[in-house]
Design a protein around this motif. Structure first.
Motif, PDB file in Angstrom:
ATOM      1  N   GLY A 271       0.761  -1.238   0.000  1.00  0.00           N
ATOM      2  CA  GLY A 271       0.000   0.000   0.000  1.00  0.00           C
ATOM      3  C   GLY A 271       0.791   1.286   0.000  1.00  0.00           C
ATOM      4  N   ALA A 272       2.129   1.210  -0.041  1.00  0.00           N
ATOM      5  CA  ALA A 272       2.931   2.436  -0.063  1.00  0.00           C
ATOM      6  C   ALA A 272       2.698   3.206  -1.358  1.00  0.00           C
ATOM      7  CB  ALA A 272       4.410   2.108   0.089  1.00  0.00           C
ATOM      8  N   ASP A 273       2.610   4.519  -1.240  1.00  0.00           N
ATOM      9  CA  ASP A 273       2.488   5.391  -2.406  1.00  0.00           C
ATOM     10  C   ASP A 273       3.844   5.876  -2.900  1.00  0.00           C
ATOM     11  OD1 ASP A 273      -0.550   5.884  -2.621  1.00  0.00           O
ATOM     12  OD2 ASP A 273      -0.134   6.263  -0.512  1.00  0.00           O
ATOM     13  N   ALA A 274       4.805   5.983  -1.992  1.00  0.00           N
ATOM     14  CA  ALA A 274       6.132   6.471  -2.337  1.00  0.00           C
ATOM     15  C   ALA A 274       7.164   5.691  -1.535  1.00  0.00           C
ATOM     16  CB  ALA A 274       6.255   7.967  -2.042  1.00  0.00           C
ATOM     17  N   LEU A 275       8.345   5.549  -2.118  1.00  0.00           N
ATOM     18  CA  LEU A 275       9.457   4.886  -1.456  1.00  0.00           C
ATOM     19  C   LEU A 275      10.548   5.911  -1.189  1.00  0.00           C
ATOM     20  CD1 LEU A 275       9.726   1.640  -3.629  1.00  0.00           C
ATOM     21  CD2 LEU A 275       8.520   1.927  -1.442  1.00  0.00           C
ATOM     22  N   ALA A 276      10.856   6.129   0.080  1.00  0.00           N
ATOM     23  CA  ALA A 276      11.902   7.062   0.465  1.00  0.00           C
ATOM     24  C   ALA A 276      13.223   6.308   0.546  1.00  0.00           C
ATOM     25  CB  ALA A 276      11.577   7.707   1.805  1.00  0.00           C
ATOM     26  N   VAL A 277      14.209   6.802  -0.181  1.00  0.00           N
ATOM     27  CA  VAL A 277      15.460   6.065  -0.335  1.00  0.00           C
ATOM     28  C   VAL A 277      16.650   6.991  -0.080  1.00  0.00           C
ATOM     29  CG1 VAL A 277      16.858   4.672  -1.895  1.00  0.00           C
ATOM     30  CG2 VAL A 277      14.360   4.559  -2.044  1.00  0.00           C
ATOM     31  N   ILE A 278      17.591   6.496   0.683  1.00  0.00           N
ATOM     32  CA  ILE A 278      18.824   7.234   0.948  1.00  0.00           C
ATOM     33  C   ILE A 278      20.016   6.418   0.450  1.00  0.00           C
ATOM     34  CG2 ILE A 278      20.283   8.323   2.705  1.00  0.00           C
ATOM     35  CD1 ILE A 278      17.797   8.567   4.491  1.00  0.00           C
TER      36      ILE A 278
END
Length: 213
Positions: free
Chosen positions: A180-187
């Motif tokens: 269900g994630a709308d966006a993936l935050a990536v570092i």
């Protein structure tokens, strides 16, 4: 209704991985690779440095049609007219950020693995909530773990976008999107690479997760 602005690859800078001389080339590489959002996160620079770097990053985001957010500093976000701010649970609150930024800016809130915090944030006017860490994180190894099932639970209870963070890469991101994630935050999976070309390639692999097969 879910805010369509909060969708896709969400790149977050890290001064350890991309120090000052590498910041702009690395960020632009991520944007070229398909990042829809970029967050400036730097807790070590001076106020003057942060303002200069944030202004430069914002210009890059506008050039590439991406959204620019500032981490933990709604005053800076307001001063440079950023697209929004991301705040934690101890960064002054949504009401203060909204007062500084106005009704149309984006406010995101860290909620770790706590649905109650997420519901409170949504009720207080947050535009998105972030859950995680879902996988081992090199940026925040001591962050409390979150079960991907929380995304499915949150999707049933909230209408605002859900951002997943914490050890996310091109191999495990699909699981979080399916939950269900709308966006993936990536570092780290972006900015641990040394060259802009490698960063752009990594961003393309991550951005491809959002494209229909």
């Amino acid at each position: 209704m879910t805010d369509p602005r909060i969708h896709g690859l969400y790149a977050i800078t890290d001064p350890t991985l991309i120090p000052d001389r590498r910041l702009l080339p690395a960020a632009e590489a991520a944007l070229r690779g398909g990042a829809h959002l970029l967050q400036y996160r730097d807790k070590t620079a001076s106020s003057a440095q942060r303002r200069q770097r944030a202004s430069q990053l914002q210009a890059l985001c506008r050039k590439h049609g991406a959204l620019f957010l500032v981490n933990d500093d709604p005053t800076l976000a307001a001063d440079i007219d950023a697209d929004g701010v991301h705040i934690g649970q101890s960064d002054g609150g949504i009401a203060r950020a909204r007062q500084l930024l106005g009704p149309d800016k984006i406010i995101g809130v860290t909620c770790h693995s706590n649905l109650i915090l997420a519901e409170q944030a949504a009720d207080a006017g947050a535009d998105y909530v972030a859950f995680g860490r879902f996988f081992p994180s090199r940026t925040k190894p001591q962050a409390p773990p979150a079960d991907p099932l929380i995304l499915d639970q949150a999707r049933q209870r909230l209408t605002i976008p859900l951002v997943a963070i914490g050890g996310v890469d091109a191999d495990n991101g699909c699981q979080l999107l399916a939950q269900g994630a709308d966006a993936l935050a990536v570092i780290h999976a972006l900015f641990s690479h040394q060259s802009p070309e490698q960063i752009e390639q990594a961003a393309r692999r991550l951005a491809a997760l959002f494209s229909p097969a």
